[in-house]
Design an enzyme around this catalytic site. Structure first.
Site, PDB file in Angstrom:
ATOM      1  N   ASP A 136     -63.487 -23.510 -54.405  1.00 53.95           N
ATOM      2  CA  ASP A 136     -62.710 -24.532 -53.690  1.00 53.95           C
ATOM      3  C   ASP A 136     -63.521 -25.819 -53.747  1.00 53.95           C
ATOM      4  O   ASP A 136     -64.752 -25.785 -53.865  1.00 53.95           O
ATOM      5  CB  ASP A 136     -62.486 -24.114 -52.227  1.00 53.95           C
ATOM      6  N   LEU A 159     -47.141 -13.056 -49.165  1.00 54.62           N
ATOM      7  CA  LEU A 159     -47.836 -12.612 -47.949  1.00 54.62           C
ATOM      8  C   LEU A 159     -47.413 -13.391 -46.705  1.00 54.62           C
ATOM      9  O   LEU A 159     -47.084 -14.569 -46.761  1.00 54.62           O
ATOM     10  CB  LEU A 159     -49.355 -12.663 -48.125  1.00 54.62           C
ATOM     11  N   LEU A 162     -34.013 -11.660 -37.246  1.00 53.63           N
ATOM     12  CA  LEU A 162     -32.852 -12.060 -36.447  1.00 53.63           C
ATOM     13  C   LEU A 162     -33.293 -12.364 -35.021  1.00 53.63           C
ATOM     14  O   LEU A 162     -32.519 -12.226 -34.094  1.00 53.63           O
ATOM     15  CB  LEU A 162     -31.801 -10.945 -36.426  1.00 53.63           C
ATOM     16  N   GLY A 181     -34.623 -18.085 -31.132  1.00 55.21           N
ATOM     17  CA  GLY A 181     -35.615 -18.769 -30.311  1.00 55.21           C
ATOM     18  C   GLY A 181     -35.827 -20.188 -30.775  1.00 55.21           C
ATOM     19  O   GLY A 181     -34.898 -20.837 -31.261  1.00 55.21           O
ATOM     20  N   CYS A 241     -45.242 -22.598 -44.666  1.00 58.03           N
ATOM     21  CA  CYS A 241     -44.413 -22.194 -45.814  1.00 58.03           C
ATOM     22  C   CYS A 241     -42.926 -22.466 -45.643  1.00 58.03           C
ATOM     23  O   CYS A 241     -42.373 -23.299 -46.357  1.00 58.03           O
ATOM     24  CB  CYS A 241     -44.637 -20.721 -46.119  1.00 58.03           C
TER      25      CYS A 241
HETATM   26  C1  UDX Z   1     -43.443 -16.717 -44.708  1.00 60.15           C
HETATM   27  C2  UDX Z   1     -42.772 -15.583 -45.499  1.00 60.15           C
HETATM   28  O1  UDX Z   1     -42.376 -14.558 -44.595  1.00 60.15           O
HETATM   29  C3  UDX Z   1     -43.741 -15.029 -46.534  1.00 60.15           C
HETATM   30  O2  UDX Z   1     -43.110 -14.027 -47.306  1.00 60.15           O
HETATM   31  C4  UDX Z   1     -44.185 -16.166 -47.431  1.00 60.15           C
HETATM   32  O3  UDX Z   1     -45.127 -15.699 -48.380  1.00 60.15           O
HETATM   33  C5  UDX Z   1     -44.804 -17.278 -46.599  1.00 60.15           C
HETATM   34  O4  UDX Z   1     -43.885 -17.721 -45.610  1.00 60.15           O
HETATM   35  P1  UDX Z   1     -45.217 -16.830 -42.726  1.00 60.15           P
HETATM   36  O5  UDX Z   1     -45.210 -18.316 -42.882  1.00 60.15           O
HETATM   37  O6  UDX Z   1     -46.504 -16.118 -42.533  1.00 60.15           O
HETATM   38  O7  UDX Z   1     -44.530 -16.150 -44.002  1.00 60.15           O
HETATM   39  O8  UDX Z   1     -44.314 -16.527 -41.460  1.00 60.15           O
HETATM   40  P2  UDX Z   1     -43.041 -15.620 -41.106  1.00 60.15           P
HETATM   41  O9  UDX Z   1     -43.468 -14.332 -40.557  1.00 60.15           O
HETATM   42  O10 UDX Z   1     -42.069 -15.614 -42.216  1.00 60.15           O
HETATM   43  O11 UDX Z   1     -42.460 -16.486 -39.904  1.00 60.15           O
HETATM   44  C6  UDX Z   1     -42.090 -17.840 -40.116  1.00 60.15           C
HETATM   45  C7  UDX Z   1     -41.584 -18.463 -38.859  1.00 60.15           C
HETATM   46  O12 UDX Z   1     -40.325 -17.917 -38.508  1.00 60.15           O
HETATM   47  C8  UDX Z   1     -42.472 -18.283 -37.628  1.00 60.15           C
HETATM   48  O13 UDX Z   1     -42.541 -19.523 -36.951  1.00 60.15           O
HETATM   49  C9  UDX Z   1     -41.743 -17.243 -36.805  1.00 60.15           C
HETATM   50  O14 UDX Z   1     -42.003 -17.374 -35.432  1.00 60.15           O
HETATM   51  C10 UDX Z   1     -40.296 -17.559 -37.139  1.00 60.15           C
HETATM   52  N1  UDX Z   1     -39.385 -16.416 -36.976  1.00 60.15           N
HETATM   53  C11 UDX Z   1     -39.554 -15.287 -37.720  1.00 60.15           C
HETATM   54  C12 UDX Z   1     -38.323 -16.507 -36.086  1.00 60.15           C
HETATM   55  O15 UDX Z   1     -38.148 -17.537 -35.413  1.00 60.15           O
HETATM   56  N2  UDX Z   1     -37.458 -15.449 -35.966  1.00 60.15           N
HETATM   57  C13 UDX Z   1     -37.608 -14.307 -36.679  1.00 60.15           C
HETATM   58  O16 UDX Z   1     -36.781 -13.401 -36.508  1.00 60.15           O
HETATM   59  C14 UDX Z   1     -38.680 -14.225 -37.579  1.00 60.15           C
END
Ligand code: UDX
Length: 485
Positions: free
Chosen positions: A30, A153, A259, A262, A269
């Site tokens: 990095d 991930l 689902l 909130g 991401c």
């Molecule tokens: C996401 C994708 O899931 C992953 O596959 C990709 O590689 C990177 O982006 P991540 O950013 O770690 O991963 O978070 P994720 O678990 O997807 O949650 C994203 C956001 O959605 C969070 O703020 C979470 O609180 C929100 N969320 C998730 C909801 O509001 N409701 C849900 O039912 C699920």
């Protein structure tokens, strides 16, 4: 095998340690010297369950090390690109400058291999067409092939998702033919242990692989915004979104995951990836096809505005009021505050004149850095003490399991806004709380003066539930988005 991972942010650092865990010799690179020093000392630069353990194991084994010097990457047969592709400052598109400058620096290293077979493997999330363009640059060097292998991930499950992924996707310039077979065999050798464990591997063209990643994130974001749109309907007609989600989620074709209604999605991401997807579709002349993703973004934005509005309804105005926000991270088990709904809502309440205290088990240092002037309190009890309104905005286990009787003794007034639909309404009501939740209509019987005054607004006087329009749903400002790699 000897492997390099270029860009050891969240994705790259976990990937590097996981590859060492699989038995490879790994060099992580990095340009951020502090990050490299921390990793080399066995310190995780972010909170991720299980990561520090595999980092330290890799370092102890001698198979894992970190550097800022590209020259040290020369022995590597496979180079993974784990660089960030944040949202551009001037619009929705992805900023590919980190990736491009890494490729520039890498080309000298590749040339020094003297034609020995070398694989460059892109893991970053990029707009369709990026891999083909970059391959034109790296494949000029004899013996070098580029493959795109998107990463899926999730933060909080990063180690598990890297070592036990649902699937491996290989994107190739030409997915068939003898050259493809050689390239596939090389990456198969890296992932031999995963393939032996039965992880499915899908081979396709560059553009398709790039679209798999963009589509996966767009679908997840859409699923969340879908249920949040239904939450708006529930609030308007007097329904309960948690029950709707439970009932529709039992249909196999729909599925119960993602689902949870909130305050919406955030993080490094989903928000930036759907915007990059919109920008990419527009560039390719098919903007209309992905136009619904703008709506997905707007619904998500509107949940934050609605949370602030509901806080105001519950208190009869937030100015000067003592508000405690439970959660700063964008999701539990993470200290990441990039585009965090919780932190954004805390900031908006602060801007509206509330005296806000934020607590979080892991993310307070990042939160304080991101929002100057924010009052943070690590101790849950101390954070709750004196609160006139409490908002649960990140569903850490300790907040989901909060004892309402214990909490009621600490706060100045038992008003709770559940922004993640995780608290049991009856249990909280029984302990004397006024509990309001996004997507759940207000309780039928008003128990406090503030509630009597504000809990039954006329439909027309309810801006967040009105039709979509710029007055109530401003397009998220690219400049406000928190996008560091
Ligand atoms: C996401 C994708 O899931 C992953 O596959 C990709 O590689 C990177 O982006 P991540 O950013 O770690 O991963 O978070 P994720 O678990 O997807 O949650 C994203 C956001 O959605 C969070 O703020 C979470 O609180 C929100 N969320 C998730 C909801 O509001 N409701 C849900 O039912 C699920």
């Amino acid at each position: 095998m000897v492997i390099s991972v270029i860009g050891v942010g969240y994705l790259g650092a976990v990937h590097a340690a996981a590859m060492a865990e699989l038995g490879h010799e790994v060099i992580g690179l990095d340009i951020d010297a502090d990050r490299i020093a921390a990793l080399q000392a066995g310190r995780a630069p972010f909170h991720e369950p299980g990561f520090e353990e595999i980092l330290r194991r890799g370092l102890r084994s001698g198979r894992l090390r970190f550097t800022t010097d590209y020259a040290e990457l020369e022995p590597a047969e496979v180079h993974f690109l784990g660089l960030g592709t944040p949202q551009r400052k001037d619009g929705f598109g992805a900023d590919l400058s980190h990736l491009e400058s890494a490729i520039d620096s890498l080309r000298e290293v590749l040339a020094a291999r003297g034609g020995a077979p070398t694989l460059v493997v892109g893991k970053s999330t990029v707009p369709a067409g990026t891999a083909r363009r970059l391959s034109d640059q790296v494949e000029q060097v004899e013996g070098v092939q580029l493959l795109w292998n998107p990463e899926f991930l999730r933060e909080g499950f990063a180690v598990q998702d890297t070592l036990e992924p649902d699937r491996l996707v290989y994107g190739l310039r030409e997915p068939e033919g003898p050259q493809a077979e050689a390239v596939i065999a090389m990456l198969d050798a890296v992932y031999a242990a995963l393939l032996a464990a039965g992880v499915p591997r899908l081979v396709m063209g560059y553009e398709t692989a790039e679209l798999v990643k963009a589509s996966a994130n767009a679908f997840l974001a859409t699923k969340i915004s879908f249920i949040n749109a239904i939450a708006e309907m529930c609030e308007a007609v007097g329904g309960d979104v948690a029950d709707v989600a439970r009932a529709i989620g039992m249909d196999d074709r729909i599925g119960a995951k993602f689902l949870r209604a909130g305050v919406g999605f955030g993080g490094g991401c989903l928000p930036k990836d759907i915007r990059a997807f919109i920008a990419s579709a527009e560039e390719h002349g098919v903007g209309e096809a992905l136009g619904f993703l703008r709506e997905v973004d707007l619904i998500n934005e509107r949940r934050r505005a609605r949370t602030v509005e509901l806080a105001g309804e519950m208190l009869g105005g937030v100015e000067g009021r003592r508000i405690t926000v439970l959660g700063a991270a964008f999701k539990p088990d993470s200290d990441d505050v990039r585009d965090s709904p919780a932190l954004d809502v805390a900031d908006r309440l602060m801007q509206a004149g509330a005296r806000v205290t934020v607590t979080d088990p892991q993310a307070l240092a990042n939160a304080a850095q991101r929002v100057p002037g924010l009052t943070v309190e690590a101790e849950l009890a101390a954070a709750l003490r004196g609160a006139e309104l409490t908002l649960l905005l990140t569903e850490w286990r300790e907040y989901r399991d909060l004892d309402p009787t214990w909490a009621a003794e600490l706060v100045a007034a038992p008003h709770m806004l559940d922004g993640r639909t995780v608290l049991e309404p009856r249990r909280w009501a029984a302990a004397g709380w006024e509990l309001r939740a996004l997507g759940r209509s207000a309780p039928a019987q008003a128990t406090t003066p503030t509630q009597t005054a504000t809990s039954t607004p006329e439909p027309t006087a309810h801006p967040a539930l009105g039709p979509v329009g710029p007055a109530v749903a401003p397009t998220p400002m690219p400049g406000r988005t928190l996008t560091s790699a």
